[in-house]
Scaffold this active site. Structure first.
Site, PDB file in Angstrom:
ATOM      1  CE  LYS A  78      54.465 -17.354  69.968  1.00 62.82           C
ATOM      2  NZ  LYS A  78      54.034 -16.919  68.637  1.00 62.82           N
ATOM      3  N   GLY A 174      43.547 -29.570  63.031  1.00 62.00           N
ATOM      4  CA  GLY A 174      43.378 -28.414  63.907  1.00 62.00           C
ATOM      5  C   GLY A 174      42.507 -27.361  63.263  1.00 62.00           C
ATOM      6  CG  LEU A 175      39.089 -27.919  62.023  1.00 60.37           C
ATOM      7  CD1 LEU A 175      37.778 -28.685  62.014  1.00 60.37           C
ATOM      8  CD2 LEU A 175      39.384 -27.340  60.639  1.00 60.37           C
ATOM      9  CG  ASN A 177      40.548 -18.085  66.391  1.00 57.11           C
ATOM     10  OD1 ASN A 177      39.438 -18.614  66.452  1.00 57.11           O
ATOM     11  ND2 ASN A 177      41.037 -17.328  67.347  1.00 57.11           N
ATOM     12  N   GLY A 179      43.336 -22.344  61.549  1.00 54.20           N
ATOM     13  CA  GLY A 179      43.066 -23.581  60.844  1.00 54.20           C
ATOM     14  C   GLY A 179      41.715 -23.591  60.151  1.00 54.20           C
ATOM     15  CE1 TYR A 180      35.143 -24.790  60.640  1.00 47.70           C
ATOM     16  CE2 TYR A 180      34.861 -22.686  59.515  1.00 47.70           C
ATOM     17  CZ  TYR A 180      34.383 -23.936  59.856  1.00 47.70           C
ATOM     18  OH  TYR A 180      33.148 -24.344  59.401  1.00 47.70           O
TER      19      TYR A 180
END
Length: 339
Positions: A78, A174-175, A177, A179-180
């Site tokens: 990461k 959480g919305l 990329n 999440g939406y």
């Protein structure tokens, strides 16, 4: 920091600065036994440098677990770029990051993550070939969402006795990329959505497009629902928040949802089924890994479909052993990595 590296079995931690662009970057390489470390690059503000390094180390371990359980020939890594309040040349910053990645001689392959985009990866690609999620390779977010949706269905089957999501109340926290995109698929499946996000514009969009009900972020964990889906940043599940949950299961796309494995035990005691994050949200890694290897879309889609099956297997082991799915998944991953 060495103690954390030892406890997580993290192989190496690399730091880089570039005075010209203001780059301050961390790359954590957890393990390379199965292949080069693969994992996204976060571009976020952190309260201090130590927090950035801890985040990179914990996320890198999760990437190793994801790759192992998904059967991918990669290790876990990461990257974190510490975001400054003002950046004069974003493209130059990511080109400098690309030179940093190139200096690691292929031990780490980077990709998009929170705060970065395919355009940023295009800049990285000008300096190194050890990158994916470029504009040409495509955004992994929709594929990550496909995997999470499959995992939510498997979780519903295991906890509620049906994988038909129609009429279920699902709280999406959480919305972004992923999440939406998850919310869109849940809406298409007939679920009733409760949503929260710090960005009110995204909440408004979900209300208009997905008939979602807005909930204040602080109130969402305690709102009654069938499934709570954390899809923002990590560490959302701690002793206090778990005691507030009023749901049958937790299944979402966020990385490092648990502050500790003891929290997983607390969920188990409360009868709340937990979908281990590095199993349910492995779709993004699967996409970037197989895309990097040149696999066809059909092969990638078939691999994504197995996420639900893997979760079902973890749940079956957990039930048989009377342990949290989080502990079962970690044990299975470590057996695959260190056997």
């Amino acid at each position: 920091m060495f103690a954390l590296m030892q406890s997580t079995r993290t192989h190496a931690l690399h730091l880089a600065v570039d005075p010209v662009t203001g780059l301050r970057a961390v790359v954590a390489i957890h393990d390379c036994r199965a292949g080069p470390a693969l994992g996204g690059c976060r571009y976020l503000a952190y309260p201090d440098d130590e927090s950035a390094m801890v985040d990179a180390i914990r996320l890198a371990q999760g990437m190793s677990f994801k790759a192992a359980l998904a059967g991918l020939p990669f290790g876990g890594g990461k990257a974190v770029i510490i975001r400054s309040p003002h950046v004069e040349n974003r493209a130059g910053l990511f080109e400098a990051f690309g030179r940093f990645i190139e200096s690691l001689d292929g031990r780490y392959i980077t990709a998009v993550d929170s705060g970065t985009s395919t355009t940023d990866m295009d800049c990285v690609a000008q300096q190194t070939r050890h990158v994916t999620s470029t504009t040409a390779a495509g955004d992994p977010a929709p594929h990550a969402a496909m995997g999470v949706f499959a995992g939510i269905r498997a979780t519903a089957m295991a906890r509620l006795g049906t994988d038909n999501l129609e009429g279920l109340r699902i709280a999406v926290q959480g919305l972004g990329n992923v999440g939406y995109a998850v919310a869109e698929q849940l809406h298409a499946a007939g679920a009733e959505l409760l949503v929260s996000d710090l960005d009110q514009g995204k909440v408004q969009l979900a209300m208009e497009q997905l008939a979602a009900h807005p909930i204040e972020p602080s109130a969402l964990p305690s709102t009654p629902c069938d499934i709570f889906a954390p899809c923002g940043l990590g560490s959302i599940l701690n002793g206090q928040s778990v005691s507030q949950l009023r749901c049958a299961a937790v299944a979402g796309s966020a990385n490092n949802q648990l502050t500790s494995l003891q929290v997983a035990d607390q969920l188990e005691k409360r009868g709340i089924l937990y979908a281990p994050d590095y199993v349910i949200n492995s779709g993004g890694l699967i996409y970037v890994a197989l895309k990097h290897q040149g696999e066809a879309v059909g092969t990638i889609t078939a691999h994504l479909a197995r996420i639900g099956t893997r979760l079902t297997e973890v749940y079956a082991h957990a039930q048989a052993e009377k342990r949290s799915p989080a502990r079962v998944a970690e044990a299975l991953a470590e057996k695959l990595i260190y056997a």
